[in-house]
Design a protein around this motif. Structure first.
Motif, PDB file in Angstrom:
ATOM      1  N   LEU A 232      21.710  42.911  25.771  1.00  0.00           N
ATOM      2  CA  LEU A 232      22.779  42.457  24.881  1.00  0.00           C
ATOM      3  C   LEU A 232      23.432  41.181  25.408  1.00  0.00           C
ATOM      4  N   VAL A 233      23.626  41.099  26.720  1.00  0.00           N
ATOM      5  CA  VAL A 233      24.189  39.872  27.293  1.00  0.00           C
ATOM      6  C   VAL A 233      23.230  38.716  27.070  1.00  0.00           C
ATOM      7  N   GLU A 234      21.954  38.941  27.309  1.00  0.00           N
ATOM      8  CA  GLU A 234      20.957  37.895  27.092  1.00  0.00           C
ATOM      9  C   GLU A 234      20.974  37.406  25.643  1.00  0.00           C
ATOM     10  N   ALA A 235      21.247  38.328  24.710  1.00  0.00           N
ATOM     11  CA  ALA A 235      21.270  37.981  23.290  1.00  0.00           C
ATOM     12  C   ALA A 235      22.574  37.317  22.864  1.00  0.00           C
ATOM     13  N   GLY A 236      23.561  37.262  23.777  1.00  0.00           N
ATOM     14  CA  GLY A 236      24.804  36.575  23.463  1.00  0.00           C
ATOM     15  C   GLY A 236      25.879  37.436  22.833  1.00  0.00           C
ATOM     16  N   VAL A 237      25.710  38.768  22.887  1.00  0.00           N
ATOM     17  CA  VAL A 237      26.695  39.664  22.268  1.00  0.00           C
ATOM     18  C   VAL A 237      28.003  39.682  23.051  1.00  0.00           C
ATOM     19  N   GLY A 238      27.946  39.550  24.367  1.00  0.00           N
ATOM     20  CA  GLY A 238      29.137  39.571  25.197  1.00  0.00           C
ATOM     21  C   GLY A 238      28.768  39.385  26.655  1.00  0.00           C
ATOM     22  N   VAL A 246      21.684  45.846  40.072  1.00  0.00           N
ATOM     23  CA  VAL A 246      21.151  46.057  38.729  1.00  0.00           C
ATOM     24  C   VAL A 246      20.819  44.727  38.064  1.00  0.00           C
ATOM     25  N   ALA A 247      21.648  43.705  38.300  1.00  0.00           N
ATOM     26  CA  ALA A 247      21.490  42.416  37.618  1.00  0.00           C
ATOM     27  C   ALA A 247      20.432  41.521  38.252  1.00  0.00           C
ATOM     28  N   GLU A 253      14.797  36.267  36.696  1.00  0.00           N
ATOM     29  CA  GLU A 253      13.916  35.934  35.575  1.00  0.00           C
ATOM     30  C   GLU A 253      14.534  34.900  34.639  1.00  0.00           C
ATOM     31  N   GLY A 254      15.777  34.506  34.912  1.00  0.00           N
ATOM     32  CA  GLY A 254      16.433  33.519  34.068  1.00  0.00           C
ATOM     33  C   GLY A 254      16.883  34.058  32.724  1.00  0.00           C
ATOM     34  N   ARG A 255      17.106  35.377  32.654  1.00  0.00           N
ATOM     35  CA  ARG A 255      17.544  35.970  31.395  1.00  0.00           C
ATOM     36  C   ARG A 255      19.051  35.865  31.205  1.00  0.00           C
ATOM     37  N   VAL A 256      19.804  35.956  32.311  1.00  0.00           N
ATOM     38  CA  VAL A 256      21.261  35.904  32.269  1.00  0.00           C
ATOM     39  C   VAL A 256      21.768  35.073  33.447  1.00  0.00           C
ATOM     40  N   ALA A 257      23.008  34.646  33.333  1.00  0.00           N
ATOM     41  CA  ALA A 257      23.671  33.963  34.451  1.00  0.00           C
ATOM     42  C   ALA A 257      24.652  34.934  35.100  1.00  0.00           C
ATOM     43  N   SER A 258      25.080  34.607  36.311  1.00  0.00           N
ATOM     44  CA  SER A 258      26.006  35.484  37.021  1.00  0.00           C
ATOM     45  C   SER A 258      27.109  34.677  37.683  1.00  0.00           C
ATOM     46  N   VAL A 259      28.236  35.343  37.882  1.00  0.00           N
ATOM     47  CA  VAL A 259      29.356  34.714  38.575  1.00  0.00           C
ATOM     48  C   VAL A 259      30.067  35.775  39.397  1.00  0.00           C
ATOM     49  N   HIS A 302      23.813  45.423  56.155  1.00  0.00           N
ATOM     50  CA  HIS A 302      23.833  44.281  57.082  1.00  0.00           C
ATOM     51  C   HIS A 302      23.869  42.945  56.373  1.00  0.00           C
ATOM     52  N   THR A 303      23.901  42.976  55.023  1.00  0.00           N
ATOM     53  CA  THR A 303      23.890  41.731  54.235  1.00  0.00           C
ATOM     54  C   THR A 303      25.019  41.763  53.223  1.00  0.00           C
ATOM     55  N   VAL A 304      26.232  41.937  53.712  1.00  0.00           N
ATOM     56  CA  VAL A 304      27.380  42.124  52.832  1.00  0.00           C
ATOM     57  C   VAL A 304      27.629  40.887  51.967  1.00  0.00           C
ATOM     58  N   ALA A 305      27.435  39.702  52.478  1.00  0.00           N
ATOM     59  CA  ALA A 305      27.837  38.498  51.737  1.00  0.00           C
ATOM     60  C   ALA A 305      26.678  37.562  51.443  1.00  0.00           C
ATOM     61  N   ALA A 306      25.496  38.126  51.195  1.00  0.00           N
ATOM     62  CA  ALA A 306      24.349  37.289  50.870  1.00  0.00           C
ATOM     63  C   ALA A 306      24.580  36.601  49.529  1.00  0.00           C
ATOM     64  N   PRO A 307      24.068  35.375  49.336  1.00  0.00           N
ATOM     65  CA  PRO A 307      24.294  34.670  48.080  1.00  0.00           C
ATOM     66  C   PRO A 307      23.575  35.328  46.919  1.00  0.00           C
ATOM     67  N   LEU A 308      24.109  35.168  45.718  1.00  0.00           N
ATOM     68  CA  LEU A 308      23.458  35.663  44.526  1.00  0.00           C
ATOM     69  C   LEU A 308      22.172  34.909  44.287  1.00  0.00           C
ATOM     70  N   PRO A 309      21.117  35.615  43.796  1.00  0.00           N
ATOM     71  CA  PRO A 309      19.869  34.932  43.503  1.00  0.00           C
ATOM     72  C   PRO A 309      20.039  34.010  42.311  1.00  0.00           C
ATOM     73  N   GLY A 310      19.169  33.045  42.230  1.00  0.00           N
ATOM     74  CA  GLY A 310      19.203  32.145  41.064  1.00  0.00           C
ATOM     75  C   GLY A 310      20.351  31.195  41.129  1.00  0.00           C
TER      76      GLY A 310
END
Length: 310
Positions: A232-238, A246-247, A253-259, A302-310
């Motif tokens: 639904l997020v990928e489709a632009g619903v919200g 999970v994300a 895969e470039g389906r959604v962005a994250s922040v 051991h990886t509490v603050a690893a950067p988000l992928p993508g």
């Protein structure tokens, strides 16, 4: 005073299900046979154990007392079988596991599937519950193992660090929040959300944090799975607030962005808990150790603050 272990298992099943038919089905007997056995148990105990109401079967005060003893007794029987079973090949037994939505979808299910494949004679009842409810359920012996987020301090449970996960906001690729390195949660509440169903721990946490911020999330649609949310997020619903684990595939895969969220509560320590009193059956102990020592789970500690992928 004559009754059998089957009577006590039936009594517990009816108490848990709050219904005669459902309790009877859980121990594989007919409702008429169950009714006979419960009447026999009440006669043996010399008191009424259930009150029949329009809503089902409710325990009397005597029934509540008996239930506490029955849970302890049946746990001892299960532990006995587990320890004796060590002298035969393989693990055998039944485990009740409760987990909040973040741990369930991000960590637990992959571990459980591998464990079950390795131990075909072990069965697992797996249920999602909100973290605060899990502590109470483990203390009351409604389940054997709990995995939850946040504070697990309670006199009746023993806690072990399990994993570290992070809640993030995911957005459509063209959303105005996409590309921002970090935001305050209140900024996300200006936009429409999609979320898990209303009884899920994920939605309950979203609502609680929104209320603390003095707002209410505008949820356009509730769905039963995180995969549904990602679609639904990928489709632009919200937008959505989901566990980082999970994300991650959808982000890569470039389906959604994250922040990232700036709030400290977004970075969450997950704990595995068991009752503090009494020993667990050997197969339950083996399963708990398997969960904690899963390499994918242990790595997060051991990886509490690893950067988000993508």
């Amino acid at each position: 005073m004559r009754y059998e272990l089957t009577d006590l298992r039936l009594f517990q099943a009816i108490a848990d299900a709050q219904g005669l038919s459902a309790g009877a089905a859980a121990v594989h007997i007919t409702p008429s046979a169950a009714s006979y056995r419960i009447k026999n148990l009440e006669q043996a105990m010399g008191t009424t154990l259930f009150v029949r109401t329009a809503r089902g079967m409710e325990l009397t005060p005597a029934g509540e007392t008996l239930l506490s003893h029955v849970r302890e007794l049946l746990l001892g029987v299960e532990r006995m079988h587990g320890e004796v079973g060590r002298f035969s090949s393989g693990l055998k037994g039944h485990i009740r596991l409760l987990a909040n939505s973040s741990s369930l979808n991000g960590f637990v299910i992959p571990s459980v599937s591998r464990f079950l494949n390795e131990h075909p004679d072990v069965n697992i009842d797996l249920e999602e519950r909100a973290s605060p409810a899990i502590v109470a359920a483990i203390a009351a012996q409604e389940a054997d193992i709990g995995i939850l987020a946040g504070d697990s301090a309670a006199a009746d449970v023993r806690s072990t660090p399990y994993a570290v996960d992070e809640l993030v906001i995911i957005t459509p690729l063209t959303h105005q929040l996409a590309g921002k390195p970090e935001i305050q949660f209140v900024a996300a509440l200006e936009f429409d959300f999609v979320s898990m169903n209303r009884t899920s721990s994920n939605f309950l946490f979203l609502r609680e944090m929104s209320q603390r911020a003095g707002k209410s999330p505008n949820v356009r649609l509730h769905v039963p799975s995180f995969e549904g949310i990602l679609t639904l997020v990928e489709a632009g619903v919200g937008i959505a607030m989901v566990p980082r684990t999970v994300a991650t595939p959808a982000i890569r895969e470039g389906r959604v962005a994250s922040v990232r969220l700036a709030e400290p509560w977004a970075l969450r320590q997950l704990h595995l808990i068991v009752r503090s009193e009494g020993r667990l059956p050997s197969f339950t102990t083996a399963f708990a150790e398997y969960l904690v020592n899963d390499p994918a789970v242990a790595a997060t500690r051991h990886t509490v603050a690893a950067p988000l992928p993508g």
